[in-house]
Design a protein around this motif. Structure first.
Motif, mmCIF file in Angstrom:
data_model
loop_
_atom_site.group_PDB
_atom_site.id
_atom_site.type_symbol
_atom_site.label_atom_id
_atom_site.label_comp_id
_atom_site.label_asym_id
_atom_site.label_seq_id
_atom_site.Cartn_x
_atom_site.Cartn_y
_atom_site.Cartn_z
ATOM 1 N N ALA A 510 4.403 -0.385 -0.162
ATOM 2 C CA ALA A 510 4.899 -1.003 -1.574
ATOM 3 C C ALA A 510 4.397 -0.091 -2.547
ATOM 4 N N LEU A 511 2.912 0.294 -2.213
ATOM 5 C CA LEU A 511 1.984 0.879 -2.997
ATOM 6 C C LEU A 511 2.416 2.340 -3.091
ATOM 7 N N ALA A 512 2.608 2.966 -1.943
ATOM 8 C CA ALA A 512 2.898 4.476 -1.663
ATOM 9 C C ALA A 512 4.376 4.518 -2.362
ATOM 10 N N SER A 513 5.234 3.710 -2.472
ATOM 11 C CA SER A 513 6.708 3.875 -3.031
ATOM 12 C C SER A 513 6.926 3.729 -4.686
ATOM 13 N N ASP A 514 5.734 3.126 -5.154
ATOM 14 C CA ASP A 514 5.843 3.015 -6.633
ATOM 15 C C ASP A 514 4.269 3.239 -6.859
ATOM 16 N N PRO A 515 3.685 4.408 -6.854
ATOM 17 C CA PRO A 515 2.205 4.486 -7.088
ATOM 18 C C PRO A 515 2.074 4.287 -8.862
ATOM 19 N N ALA A 516 2.985 4.277 -9.593
ATOM 20 C CA ALA A 516 2.868 4.265 -11.269
ATOM 21 C C ALA A 516 2.438 2.677 -11.409
ATOM 22 N N CYS A 517 3.380 1.786 -10.682
ATOM 23 C CA CYS A 517 3.429 0.356 -11.214
ATOM 24 C C CYS A 517 2.869 -0.509 -10.052
ATOM 25 N N ALA A 518 2.967 -0.253 -8.795
ATOM 26 C CA ALA A 518 2.737 -1.177 -7.830
ATOM 27 C C ALA A 518 1.390 -1.816 -7.644
ATOM 28 N N LEU A 519 1.132 -2.953 -6.973
ATOM 29 C CA LEU A 519 -0.226 -3.464 -7.149
ATOM 30 C C LEU A 519 -0.141 -3.892 -5.434
#
Length: 566
Positions: A510-519
């Protein structure tokens, strides 16, 4: 007079009062109930898995506009009927309308429980007044308002406080029909109240309301060897009322889920609790008797003193009805392997009514050695139950957070002194003063515990810590959180429906798929897998949380990570 002679002749209450309460007495009970129930109502985070599941499912109804199916995230929640969800969505929608699109908060979903608890107190008072007089009714309502377990349920967005209100209203109607069974005529008031409350109760929590009334009727019929008075319930018309209330949604959910709701709610949830200990709550018979000293505190010691009085007066119709209300349902609850502290709540109003009447009659006005011994035992058990509860409130902040809460420490001696005074007043047969001291002890405990001590124990509210950490670190308005190893429903309620409950590798993905926004929120036990799945990328540690997960009984350390960097 010998014990044999006393047992042979039922003792009438010392004072026969008008079987009604003035309006100001009900108003006073409302004020007392609100004073006891409101501390912590707005401030406590979701503090039970079921509360968070109920509230989140109700929130998703508002989100989706689907008021038939019940879902927690993408998972079907087919354990309880829809009634409580409708009440919670209605309460939240009304608050949002009044406050203008208010933020998502847990207390709006607790409003039905608060109102249900107050209604149960008033219905208990009304029933007690009809059975034994206004003073008994008022004292019974007072005991229900201040007993521990109803105070807990009034603060939780769950079914049980509302269910209790339907049970007491139904039992009140049933009691009226039973006590007036020899009258030539009976109207439609009691049957309508009984069947409407039964229909609503079924929509709230299924057949529990019928279990209580059904076992009450069976015992009365067996003892009296006649049950002709049940015709006054107008059963055919009553069943039609129940069908009219419950059937529309039951048919709709059956069609929508192709029967899956009934397979889950009846086949798995209800039968699972009957056959075995569900949710790791399998406990032996006697559990409810052992925990009664806490759940009905501060009045549990009085209930034990009332047992001989109830036996002596067992031939009285009113006493017989209350015994039939308590005993069979209690035995069923003890026999079912799955046990939770609040399951016996539907019989507490009858216990409160019998206890109030016994106290008004000075517990049969006999001072035998047997009763003095019983008084010592009851007082000791009462002190252990209520005193341990007060001591726990003072000690838990230190055990969890390693600090002393001055409010909890200052509260403890005050509560213990007031409770000792309560017992002393009853020993001296100053019952009114005893009830006043007991109410004061409960009020001090609840105001301090719910209003000051529990909300401040940060280590208990791990999901609240996570909510604050995410709010401080959120990189985007649309940020979603993937939680690895920590999957409490309260986290979903506080962080949002899109919160992803996963494992270490899933959080890394999840973090790698949306590096700009995910936590990513990662439990220490999942941290190695999380880092391994990142394949050399180093996540940014934003904050670290720790606490005690009381649902699992384990210490938890969580780390909030931001976008991975090369």
């Amino acid at each position: 007079m010998s014990e044999a002679l006393i047992d042979a002749a039922p003792v009438a209450p010392a004072v026969v009062l008008q079987r009604s309460l003035p309006l100001y007495a009900y108003a006073l009970l409302v004020v007392i109930s609100v004073l006891l129930f409101l501390p912590g109502f707005f401030d406590l985070p979701p503090f039970d898995r079921d509360e968070a599941r109920f509230a989140q499912a109700s929130y998703q109804m508002l989100e989706s506009g689907d008021y038939v199916d019940i879902r927690f995230q993408d998972e079907a929640r087919h354990k309880k009927p829809v009634g409580i969800y409708w009440l919670q969505t209605a309460a939240t929608a009304l608050v949002d309308g009044a406050l203008g699109d208010a933020p998502k908060v847990i207390w709006t979903y607790r409003i039905p429980s608060l109102l249900g608890a107050v209604a149960a107190v008033l219905a208990t008072a009304w029933t007690g007044a009809r059975l034994f007089g206004g003073t008994v009714g008022f004292l019974a309502g007072l005991m229900m308002a201040s007993c521990v377990v109803l105070g807990v349920e009034a603060r939780m967005a769950k079914t049980d406080a509302v269910l209790l209100a339907t049970v007491v209203i139904g039992q009140a109607a049933l009691a009226g029909l039973y006590l007036n069974r020899h009258a030539e005529r009976s109207g439609w008031g009691a049957p309508l109240a009984f069947w409407i409350s039964a229909g609503i109760g079924i929509l709230i929590k299924g057949p529990i309301v019928l279990l209580v009334s059904g076992t009450t009727v069976l015992v009365l019929a067996a003892v009296d060897r006649k049950a002709g008075w049940l015709k006054r319930l107008r059963p055919l018309a009553g069943l039609a009322i129940v069908v009219a209330i419950a059937a529309p949604w039951l048919v709709a959910i059956a069609i929508k889920t192709k029967g899956a709701f009934f397979a889950e709610s009846v086949g798995h949830d209800m039968m699972g609790k009957v056959v075995g200990g569900q949710e790791s709550k399998g406990l032996p018979p006697g559990y409810y008797l052992g925990t009664f000293w806490v759940t009905f505190a501060p009045w549990s010691f009085l209930a034990l003193l009332a047992v001989p009085w109830a036996w002596i007066n067992r031939r009285s119709d009113a006493v017989k009805f209350c015994i039939a209300w308590v005993v069979p349902s209690w035995l069923v609850f003890e026999a079912v392997p799955t046990k939770l502290l609040h399951y016996t709540l539907p019989v507490f109003p009858a216990i409160a009514i019998l206890t109030a009447c016994a106290a008004q009659d000075h517990f049969a006005r006999t001072a035998t050695v047997r009763r003095r011994v019983l008084l010592v035992i009851a007082s000791a058990l009462g002190v252990v139950g209520f005193g341990a509860l007060a001591a726990a409130v003072a000690v838990i902040p230190y055990l969890v957070d390693g600090r002393i809460n001055p409010v909890g420490v200052a509260m403890l001696p005050v509560v213990l002194v007031l409770y000792a005074l309560t017992i002393r007043q009853f020993v001296q047969r100053r019952e009114k003063a005893g009830f006043g001291a007991g109410l004061a002890a409960a009020l001090v405990l609840y105001v301090c515990a719910y209003g000051a001590v529990l909300p401040a124990i940060d280590g208990v509210w791990i999901s609240r810590q996570a909510e604050r950490a995410v709010a401080a670190a959120r990189p985007c308005p649309t940020t979603t959180v993937a939680s690895a190893g920590y999957s409490e429903p309260s986290l979903v309620f506080l962080l949002g429906t899109d919160t992803r409950l996963t494992h270490g590798a899933g959080a890394a993905e999840a973090l790698a798929s949306d590096p700009a926004c995910a936590l990513a929120l990662v439990d220490s036990r999942e941290d190695a897998d999380f880092r391994s799945a990142l394949k050399g990328l180093a996540p940014v540690e934003l904050s670290r949380l720790s606490g005690f997960n009381y649902n699992t009984g384990k210490r938890v350390t969580l780390t909030l990570y931001g976008a991975a960097k090369p």
